[in-house]
Design an enzyme around this catalytic site. Structure first.
Site, PDB file in Angstrom:
ATOM      1  N   CYS A 126     -27.273   5.529   6.747  1.00  0.00           N
ATOM      2  CA  CYS A 126     -27.972   5.662   5.475  1.00  0.00           C
ATOM      3  C   CYS A 126     -28.238   7.133   5.146  1.00  0.00           C
ATOM      4  O   CYS A 126     -27.320   7.885   4.883  1.00  0.00           O
ATOM      5  CB  CYS A 126     -29.241   4.820   5.500  1.00  0.00           C
ATOM      6  N   HIS A 127     -29.490   7.583   5.176  1.00  0.00           N
ATOM      7  CA  HIS A 127     -29.783   9.005   4.951  1.00  0.00           C
ATOM      8  C   HIS A 127     -29.735   9.821   6.248  1.00  0.00           C
ATOM      9  O   HIS A 127     -29.884  11.047   6.200  1.00  0.00           O
ATOM     10  CB  HIS A 127     -31.154   9.180   4.292  1.00  0.00           C
ATOM     11  N   GLU A 157     -28.284   6.009  -4.556  1.00  0.00           N
ATOM     12  CA  GLU A 157     -29.443   6.872  -4.817  1.00  0.00           C
ATOM     13  C   GLU A 157     -29.913   6.726  -6.261  1.00  0.00           C
ATOM     14  O   GLU A 157     -31.125   6.657  -6.534  1.00  0.00           O
ATOM     15  CB  GLU A 157     -29.078   8.321  -4.517  1.00  0.00           C
TER      16      GLU A 157
END
Length: 218
Positions: A126-127, A157
């Site tokens: 993910c991030h 996002e």
């Protein structure tokens, strides 16, 4: 016994009004899977101590086992205290907090380079790949250059409504670093494996990343 280093964010604010932190399931699901394998797990963060949890990632319908994993985030060690040679895997869970403190953490970039160049597994979801955006190898090239990877997409996002609050867009930044960035439809389970680099697109991809790590270790 295989040893896993999990590096989580210490950042708890996007701005003065919006809080952030670690996305709990992206830590808990791999932690549970790695524990089942008998791996030894160390949790580190830039500042050490208690890890901030994104409140949006905690809900009553979460499995109790995931909620219980929060106790392992109460007293993380500092990234500065970690040695790459002590571990077999480095794993970076996400949460928007990672966008603010992982990209410019020099010690983390050094660890990621050392893990990768030693042929050890570098994994992120993910991030979490925000930790990779500024990481360079000994030859000066970006670690992700020419690598098939994924991460939280620009489309996701924007769908989350946080694109204007981020210091950069993760997909765009990783593309700029020369990666072969692969996207799948928003919120689909999607991960990529390129040698010892394993990346997942979003929270829905976390278990797949964890299982890919286990498959390589076993």
């Amino acid at each position: 016994m295989k040893k896993i280093l999990v590096v989580v964010t210490s950042a708890n604010q996007i701005d003065s009004e919006k809080s952030t932190g670690l996305w709990l399931s992206e830590f808990a699901e791999p932690f549970i899977e790695f524990s089942k394998q008998g791996y030894e797990i160390t949790v580190a963060s830039p500042l050490g101590g208690k890890t901030p949890i994104d409140s949006n990632s905690v809900s009553a319908d979460l499995h109790q086992e995931i909620l219980d994993a929060e106790k392992f985030l109460a007293n993380t060690i500092k990234v500065d205290e970690v040695n790459a040679e002590d571990y077999d895997v480095i794993f970076l869970p996400g949460g928007h907090g990672t966008m603010f403190d992982l990209p410019d953490n020099g010690k983390l970039q050094t660890l990621l380079r050392e893990f990768y160049e030693a042929g050890k597994i570098v994994a992120a979801v993910c991030h979490g790949p925000a930790g990779l955006v500024n990481t360079k190898l000994s030859d000066g090239k970006f670690l992700v250059e020419g690598k098939r990877i994924t991460a939280f997409t620009d489309s996701e996002e924007k769908a989350a409504g946080l694109d204007s609050y981020m210091p950069f867009l993760l997909e765009s930044k990783l593309r700029q670093a020369g990666s072969n960035f692969v996207t799948a439809p928003d919120w689909s389970d999607h991960y990529e494996v390129d040698g010892n680099l394993i990346t997942g697109q979003n929270p829905q991809s976390t278990l797949s990343v964890a299982k890919a790590v286990i498959a390589k270790l076993n």
